[in-house]
Each structure stands twice: as structure tokens, then as C-alpha cells.
Design a protein around this motif. Sequence first.
Motif, mmCIF file in Angstrom:
data_model
loop_
_atom_site.group_PDB
_atom_site.id
_atom_site.type_symbol
_atom_site.label_atom_id
_atom_site.label_comp_id
_atom_site.label_asym_id
_atom_site.label_seq_id
_atom_site.Cartn_x
_atom_site.Cartn_y
_atom_site.Cartn_z
ATOM 1 N N VAL A 1 -16.303 11.804 25.115
ATOM 2 C CA VAL A 1 -15.080 11.424 25.804
ATOM 3 C C VAL A 1 -13.850 11.712 24.948
ATOM 4 C CG1 VAL A 1 -13.831 9.449 26.772
ATOM 5 C CG2 VAL A 1 -16.269 9.691 27.182
ATOM 6 N N LEU A 2 -14.006 11.630 23.640
ATOM 7 C CA LEU A 2 -12.859 11.846 22.761
ATOM 8 C C LEU A 2 -12.373 13.283 22.860
ATOM 9 C CD1 LEU A 2 -13.930 9.863 19.592
ATOM 10 C CD2 LEU A 2 -12.202 9.227 21.258
ATOM 11 N N ARG A 3 -11.097 13.447 22.838
ATOM 12 C CA ARG A 3 -10.515 14.786 22.916
ATOM 13 C C ARG A 3 -10.755 15.535 21.621
ATOM 14 N NH1 ARG A 3 -4.767 13.512 25.740
ATOM 15 N NH2 ARG A 3 -5.609 13.148 27.779
ATOM 16 N N SER A 4 -10.644 16.828 21.703
ATOM 17 C CA SER A 4 -10.832 17.658 20.513
ATOM 18 C C SER A 4 -9.728 17.366 19.505
ATOM 19 C CB SER A 4 -10.819 19.137 20.896
ATOM 20 O OG SER A 4 -9.553 19.475 21.417
ATOM 21 N N GLY A 5 -10.010 17.630 18.254
ATOM 22 C CA GLY A 5 -9.033 17.415 17.204
ATOM 23 C C GLY A 5 -9.187 16.093 16.494
ATOM 24 N N GLY A 6 -10.081 15.231 16.940
ATOM 25 C CA GLY A 6 -10.309 13.955 16.271
ATOM 26 C C GLY A 6 -9.204 12.951 16.560
ATOM 27 N N PRO A 7 -9.328 11.798 15.971
ATOM 28 C CA PRO A 7 -8.339 10.752 16.232
ATOM 29 C C PRO A 7 -6.981 11.079 15.599
ATOM 30 C CG PRO A 7 -9.975 9.977 14.666
ATOM 31 C CD PRO A 7 -10.412 11.339 15.118
ATOM 32 N N ARG A 8 -5.921 10.892 16.369
ATOM 33 C CA ARG A 8 -4.559 11.074 15.837
ATOM 34 C C ARG A 8 -4.281 10.090 14.717
ATOM 35 N NH1 ARG A 8 -3.526 11.769 21.350
ATOM 36 N NH2 ARG A 8 -3.122 9.556 21.574
ATOM 37 N N ALA A 9 -4.962 8.962 14.740
ATOM 38 C CA ALA A 9 -4.727 7.919 13.744
ATOM 39 C C ALA A 9 -4.963 8.418 12.322
ATOM 40 C CB ALA A 9 -5.618 6.721 14.025
ATOM 41 N N ALA A 10 -5.748 9.475 12.168
ATOM 42 C CA ALA A 10 -5.998 10.027 10.837
ATOM 43 C C ALA A 10 -4.708 10.551 10.203
ATOM 44 C CB ALA A 10 -7.036 11.141 10.917
ATOM 45 N N GLN A 11 -3.677 10.767 11.009
ATOM 46 C CA GLN A 11 -2.401 11.263 10.504
ATOM 47 C C GLN A 11 -1.497 10.139 9.999
ATOM 48 O OE1 GLN A 11 -0.509 13.831 13.424
ATOM 49 N NE2 GLN A 11 -2.521 14.347 14.257
ATOM 50 N N LEU A 12 -1.907 8.886 10.168
ATOM 51 C CA LEU A 12 -1.067 7.756 9.761
ATOM 52 C C LEU A 12 -0.903 7.744 8.250
ATOM 53 C CD1 LEU A 12 0.447 5.134 10.601
ATOM 54 C CD2 LEU A 12 -1.686 3.925 10.129
ATOM 55 N N THR A 13 0.346 7.731 7.808
ATOM 56 C CA THR A 13 0.630 7.664 6.374
ATOM 57 C C THR A 13 1.376 6.395 5.996
ATOM 58 O OG1 THR A 13 2.663 8.920 6.709
ATOM 59 C CG2 THR A 13 0.682 10.166 6.079
ATOM 60 N N ALA A 14 2.083 5.771 6.967
ATOM 61 C CA ALA A 14 2.886 4.600 6.628
ATOM 62 C C ALA A 14 3.155 3.742 7.847
ATOM 63 C CB ALA A 14 4.212 5.039 6.025
ATOM 64 N N VAL A 15 3.365 2.458 7.569
ATOM 65 C CA VAL A 15 3.871 1.521 8.565
ATOM 66 C C VAL A 15 5.181 1.011 7.969
ATOM 67 C CG1 VAL A 15 3.424 -0.565 9.899
ATOM 68 C CG2 VAL A 15 1.518 0.920 9.263
ATOM 69 N N ALA A 16 6.252 1.772 8.197
ATOM 70 C CA ALA A 16 7.533 1.500 7.544
ATOM 71 C C ALA A 16 8.131 0.158 7.955
ATOM 72 C CB ALA A 16 8.518 2.631 7.832
ATOM 73 N N ASP A 17 8.075 -0.161 9.222
ATOM 74 C CA ASP A 17 8.636 -1.408 9.734
ATOM 75 C C ASP A 17 7.526 -2.124 10.508
ATOM 76 O OD1 ASP A 17 9.873 -3.441 11.212
ATOM 77 O OD2 ASP A 17 11.716 -2.284 11.469
ATOM 78 N N PRO A 18 6.822 -3.058 9.857
ATOM 79 C CA PRO A 18 5.686 -3.708 10.517
ATOM 80 C C PRO A 18 6.033 -4.342 11.859
ATOM 81 C CG PRO A 18 5.681 -4.229 8.190
ATOM 82 C CD PRO A 18 6.973 -3.515 8.465
ATOM 83 N N GLY A 19 7.156 -5.010 11.963
ATOM 84 C CA GLY A 19 7.518 -5.665 13.213
ATOM 85 C C GLY A 19 7.692 -4.680 14.349
ATOM 86 N N ARG A 20 8.447 -3.636 14.104
ATOM 87 C CA ARG A 20 8.674 -2.630 15.151
ATOM 88 C C ARG A 20 7.389 -1.886 15.483
ATOM 89 N NH1 ARG A 20 14.242 0.519 14.530
ATOM 90 N NH2 ARG A 20 12.848 2.032 15.478
ATOM 91 N N SER A 21 6.601 -1.566 14.471
ATOM 92 C CA SER A 21 5.347 -0.848 14.708
ATOM 93 C C SER A 21 4.380 -1.692 15.518
ATOM 94 C CB SER A 21 4.699 -0.450 13.381
ATOM 95 O OG SER A 21 5.516 0.465 12.691
ATOM 96 N N LEU A 22 4.264 -2.977 15.178
ATOM 97 C CA LEU A 22 3.365 -3.861 15.919
ATOM 98 C C LEU A 22 3.856 -4.085 17.341
ATOM 99 C CD1 LEU A 22 2.548 -6.424 13.113
ATOM 100 C CD2 LEU A 22 0.936 -4.825 14.183
ATOM 101 N N ASP A 23 5.163 -4.206 17.512
ATOM 102 C CA ASP A 23 5.714 -4.366 18.853
ATOM 103 C C ASP A 23 5.400 -3.135 19.703
ATOM 104 O OD1 ASP A 23 7.226 -5.888 20.763
ATOM 105 O OD2 ASP A 23 8.893 -4.496 20.444
ATOM 106 N N ALA A 24 5.586 -1.953 19.137
ATOM 107 C CA ALA A 24 5.291 -0.712 19.860
ATOM 108 C C ALA A 24 3.799 -0.593 20.160
ATOM 109 C CB ALA A 24 5.775 0.494 19.052
ATOM 110 N N LEU A 25 2.958 -0.955 19.186
ATOM 111 C CA LEU A 25 1.513 -0.904 19.396
ATOM 112 C C LEU A 25 1.104 -1.884 20.490
ATOM 113 C CD1 LEU A 25 -1.308 0.137 18.637
ATOM 114 C CD2 LEU A 25 -1.369 -1.647 16.854
ATOM 115 N N GLY A 26 1.675 -3.070 20.489
ATOM 116 C CA GLY A 26 1.361 -4.054 21.529
ATOM 117 C C GLY A 26 1.711 -3.540 22.924
ATOM 118 N N THR A 27 2.855 -2.873 23.039
ATOM 119 C CA THR A 27 3.251 -2.284 24.314
ATOM 120 C C THR A 27 2.253 -1.213 24.738
ATOM 121 O OG1 THR A 27 5.588 -2.736 23.879
ATOM 122 C CG2 THR A 27 5.096 -1.016 25.497
#
Length: 189
Positions: A71-97
Motif C-alpha cells: 500500500v505504501l507509495r514508492s520512495g519510502g516514507p517522507r518522514a525519513a527526510q525529517l531533520t528538525a522540529v524547529a517550533d514544537p508547538g506549531r509542528s504539533l498543531d499542524a500534525l494534529g490537524t
Amino acid sequence: MDAERLVAIGRRALAECRAALDVVAEAWQVQALAQAIGSQLAVNGPQELRGEARGLSEAGGRAGMLADPAVLRSGGPRAAQLTAVADPGRSLDALGTLLGEVGIALVGVACATDEEGLYWQCIEAIDAADESSDHVRAMLHRLSLCERDRERRRDRERERERGGYGGRDGGRPVTARRPDPAEPTASPP
């Protein structure tokens, strides 16, 4: 790549899904991102978030194990590109949405399908998104409490710097009360 940018990419990809399996694949991409953000915050995030961040990472990891590799698309998980969570509050708010949007899309797929296997994949993905959302909400709540405490400390410091007393008495100086000779005393006369 920063977490907020990856969440934005995920939202765009989810909006572009036209097939039911693409929606399920995006749901697992989001779970992989939740795991990566949780892992990043557990190691490098604010101290008050680290325990709950480990929970988010574990929830995302368990959900990823449920994903059907076909089911997973080609190219693997995009999450592997994560290098930073610069603003935890904004990032968590966006992730929650994004997790909420994924849940809604999955409910739509589950209601529209006659395939039992796809239906159960959707149910598993909905459960995973709900569990991750619970961790995200808990971290956002904790961040808001910590920010409120920081604001109170700053207010008290400002009050002290201005020469106020800043106590529970509204800033008025506290003086001892003189006994009233008409009041009965606890000790015998």
C-alpha cells in the motif's frame, strides 16, 4: 527538512488522493511522520514533552508495523527526510490537524468500500491516527501549561523590578494586625 514543511507536503498529498488505496497509503505516511516527530522531540525537544513524545513515537511505530508494504507509495516514507522540529508547538498543531484530516478521509474510504480487507485497513489506520492525536493533544496541552507558568513568572519578575510585592495580597505590603483590646484572647487574663 523541518516538520512543518513535511506536514504541509502530507496535507497536499492527502488532498490529491483519488483512489482509496492512496488515502490508506497517505495515512501510513502520516503515521511515519508522527513517529519521526515524536522521536525527534523525545531526544531534542523541551524536557516537559519528552515522555509524551516517546509515546507518540511508539504509537507511530506500532501503526507503521500494521501498514501493508504494497500500500505504501514508492520512495519510502517522507518522514525519513525529517531533520528538525524547529517550533514544537506549531509542528504539533499542524500534525494534529493533519491527523484529523487523515481520520476524516479514512472514514470516507471505509464507508464507501465493499472490500472487507480495505475496510479493516481503514479501521486500523483510524485507530492509529486517533492514538497519535491523543499524544499530540496531550503535548499541546502541556506546552500551553508551561507557557502560562512562564508568563506568570515573567509577570512576577516585572512586578518585583517595579518595586511591587507581587504576593497573593494584590501587591499591597503586608503588616501585622494589632490586637483589639475588646477581642477575647486565647490565653487566660
